[in-house]
Design an enzyme around this catalytic site. Structure first.
Site, short mmCIF file in Angstrom:
data_model
loop_
_atom_site.label_atom_id
_atom_site.label_comp_id
_atom_site.label_asym_id
_atom_site.label_seq_id
_atom_site.Cartn_x
_atom_site.Cartn_y
_atom_site.Cartn_z
N GLU A 192 -10.38 8.79 11.73
CA GLU A 192 -11.78 8.39 11.51
C GLU A 192 -12.43 7.94 12.82
O GLU A 192 -13.65 7.91 12.92
CB GLU A 192 -11.87 7.27 10.47
N LEU A 207 0.03 -2.23 9.06
CA LEU A 207 -0.59 -1.24 8.17
C LEU A 207 -1.69 -1.84 7.30
O LEU A 207 -2.41 -1.12 6.62
CB LEU A 207 0.47 -0.60 7.26
N ALA A 208 -1.83 -3.15 7.29
CA ALA A 208 -2.82 -3.79 6.41
C ALA A 208 -4.23 -3.42 6.85
O ALA A 208 -4.55 -3.45 8.04
CB ALA A 208 -2.66 -5.31 6.45
N ALA A 209 -5.05 -3.06 5.87
CA ALA A 209 -6.46 -2.75 6.18
C ALA A 209 -7.27 -2.66 4.91
O ALA A 209 -6.72 -2.42 3.82
CB ALA A 209 -6.56 -1.42 6.92
N TYR A 247 -15.81 1.34 8.90
CA TYR A 247 -14.34 1.43 8.92
C TYR A 247 -13.87 2.00 10.27
O TYR A 247 -13.01 1.42 10.94
CB TYR A 247 -13.85 2.33 7.77
N LYS A 298 -11.75 0.13 13.23
CA LYS A 298 -10.44 0.66 13.63
C LYS A 298 -10.41 0.97 15.13
O LYS A 298 -9.37 0.87 15.78
CB LYS A 298 -10.12 1.92 12.82
N THR A 357 -6.54 5.68 13.36
CA THR A 357 -6.95 6.70 12.40
C THR A 357 -7.82 7.80 13.01
O THR A 357 -8.58 7.54 13.96
CB THR A 357 -7.75 6.03 11.25
N ASP A 377 -2.34 -13.43 5.32
CA ASP A 377 -3.56 -12.62 5.27
C ASP A 377 -3.94 -12.27 6.70
O ASP A 377 -3.83 -13.12 7.60
CB ASP A 377 -4.69 -13.43 4.59
N GLY A 434 0.81 -1.22 0.00
CA GLY A 434 0.00 0.00 0.00
C GLY A 434 0.85 1.27 0.00
O GLY A 434 2.08 1.22 -0.07
#
Ligand code: NAP
Ligand code: F7E
Length: 344
Positions: free
Chosen positions: A125, A78-80, A147, A151, A123, A56, A11
């Site tokens: 968010e 960091l995977a999302a 999301y 998170k 985040t 995964d 990413g």
């Protein structure tokens, strides 16, 4: 030489972080998902320097395996599923990856190497319907999307494992950060790509949703430095990373068009608002309600004082330079694309 494991290495942030850690002499391991066509994403240019492991976030065994292979001293999660709009279309997958995926990674660390330092990509968010302006580490959370809710779980489970098992686990509450490598579905890159195409005559106009939305936008390259700093401290803690500046989507549009010599004039309101090229009178921006969200985050503005004071972190790329870099990069990419299409 330290070993680092990065989830989400393909990413935007994963690629800048991998570059930073390689520069610092780390042995870099990165998790890749199996795809039908092999695709190294944003790390294609440095793929020979990275040790890839197929795994995964939804498969704890694969993460345990990644920890055994990498023997990571530092793990950057960091995977999302990182696109907020998609989280209403795929709420379960979003929760599996962004919420339970964090527990999977923490359990893998606890099982294989509990001394590893852990970074969780939290985040802004999570602040959602903001309870105070600017937002800081102590601001109460109020997420507004599947999301953001997922998170928030990831954020609290990180804190919980720190307190329950004494793991060195930190969350970086990062506000929006963009770059030349940003996915084209996110508003900034969607705008810079469209601005260039409109300038070069290969796109008629740009369609957007809520242009009143305000965001605190920084550059990813600056933000990955904060991630690294968080894992180098005596004690683990959580930090807000932001610029302390906020702008509307409309302002971003105006500035991006300015970089290609186009001045936008606005007419109308609400869904009837349009942006007109001042010189030609042509409509170049329209509203399409399909880009509105079921619940919106109206304003984000972060206070990075704690990170600046404790970590010594400082933003180096100002907002104006961020937009300029993104427009310049898209101008090069689209110009090349047009040249190739003419050859075929
Ligand atoms: P991004 O470009 O969308 O990258 C996401 C990465 O996650 C990709 O490498 C993707 O792999 C990987 N991934 C997705 N699902 C996975 C799964 N099930 N298993 C393993 N890997 C998976 O996101 P970004 O902008 O770099 O953001 C990095 C992190 O920071 C994310 O957690 C995001 O939520 C968070 N964050 C971002 C911002 C921002 O403004 N950029 C702000 C705050 C927090 P594929 O290549 O296979 O799709
Ligand atoms: O939207 C508005 C949209 O999709 C920004 C992710 O990295 O940052 C990112 O999430 C704003 C929103 O990013 C369009 O409604 C208007 O208010 O670029 P975005 P985001 O939702 O802020 C946070 C911090 C993350 O953690 C996330 O992973 O722009 N907007 N018109 C639009 N947005 C999009 N995508 N497309 C439009 O046409």
């Amino acid at each position: 030489m330290k070993n680092a494991l990065i989830t989400g290495i393909t990413g935007q942030d994963g690629s800048y972080l991998a570059e930073l850690l390689l520069e610092k002499g780390y042995n870099v391991y990165g998790i890749m998902r199996r795809k039908s066509v092999v695709d190294y994403g944003n790390v294609d240019h440095i793929k020979d320097k990275i040790n890839f492991i197929y795994a995964d976030m939804t498969d704890v065994i694969s993460l345990i395996n990644a920890m055994i292979i990498s023997q990571a001293d530092e793990v950057y999660n960091l995977a999302a599923q990182s696109f907020v709009a998609t989280s209403w279309e795929q709420p379960i997958a979003t929760a599996d990856i962004n919420a339970l995926g964090v527990t999977n990674m923490l359990e893998a660390i606890r099982t294989v190497k509990p001394s590893a330092h852990f970074y969780q990509a939290s985040t802004s968010e999570m602040f959602g319907l903001v309870q105070e302006i600017p937002q800081k580490e102590t601001t109460p959370f109020y997420p507004r999307s599947p999301y953001g809710v997922a998170k928030l779980y990831g954020h609290w489970i990180t804190k919980n494992y720190r307190e329950s098992y004494n793991l060195y686990a930190c969350s970086g509450i990062l506000f929006n950060h963009e770059s030349e490598r940003r996915g084209k579905e996110f508003v900034t890159r969607k705008i810079t790509d469209a601005v260039v195409r409109i300038k070069l005559g290969v796109q008629d106009h740009l369609e957007l949703g809520n242009m009143d939305s305000k965001r605190d936008w920084g550059h990813s390259k600056d933000y990955v430095k904060a991630m690294w700093l968080m894992l180098q401290q005596e004690t683990p803690d959580d930090y807000v990373i932001a610029t302390n500046e906020t702008r509307t989507v409309r302002e971003f549009v105006e500035i991006a068009f300015n970089h290609v010599g186009i001045t936008v004039e606005w007419q109308g309101t609400g869904v009837d608002e349009i942006g007109i090229d001042k010189t030609t009178g042509k409509t170049i921006v329209k509203i399409n309600p399909k880009f509105f969200r079921p619940a919106e985050v109206d304003i984000l503005l972060g206070d990075p004082t704690k990170a600046e004071t404790v970590l010594g972190w400082k933003r180096e790329i100002p907002f104006a330079n961020l937009v300029e870099r993104m427009v310049k990069n898209d101008m090069e990419l689209v110009t090349r694309e047009i040249k190739i299409s003419k050859l075929n």
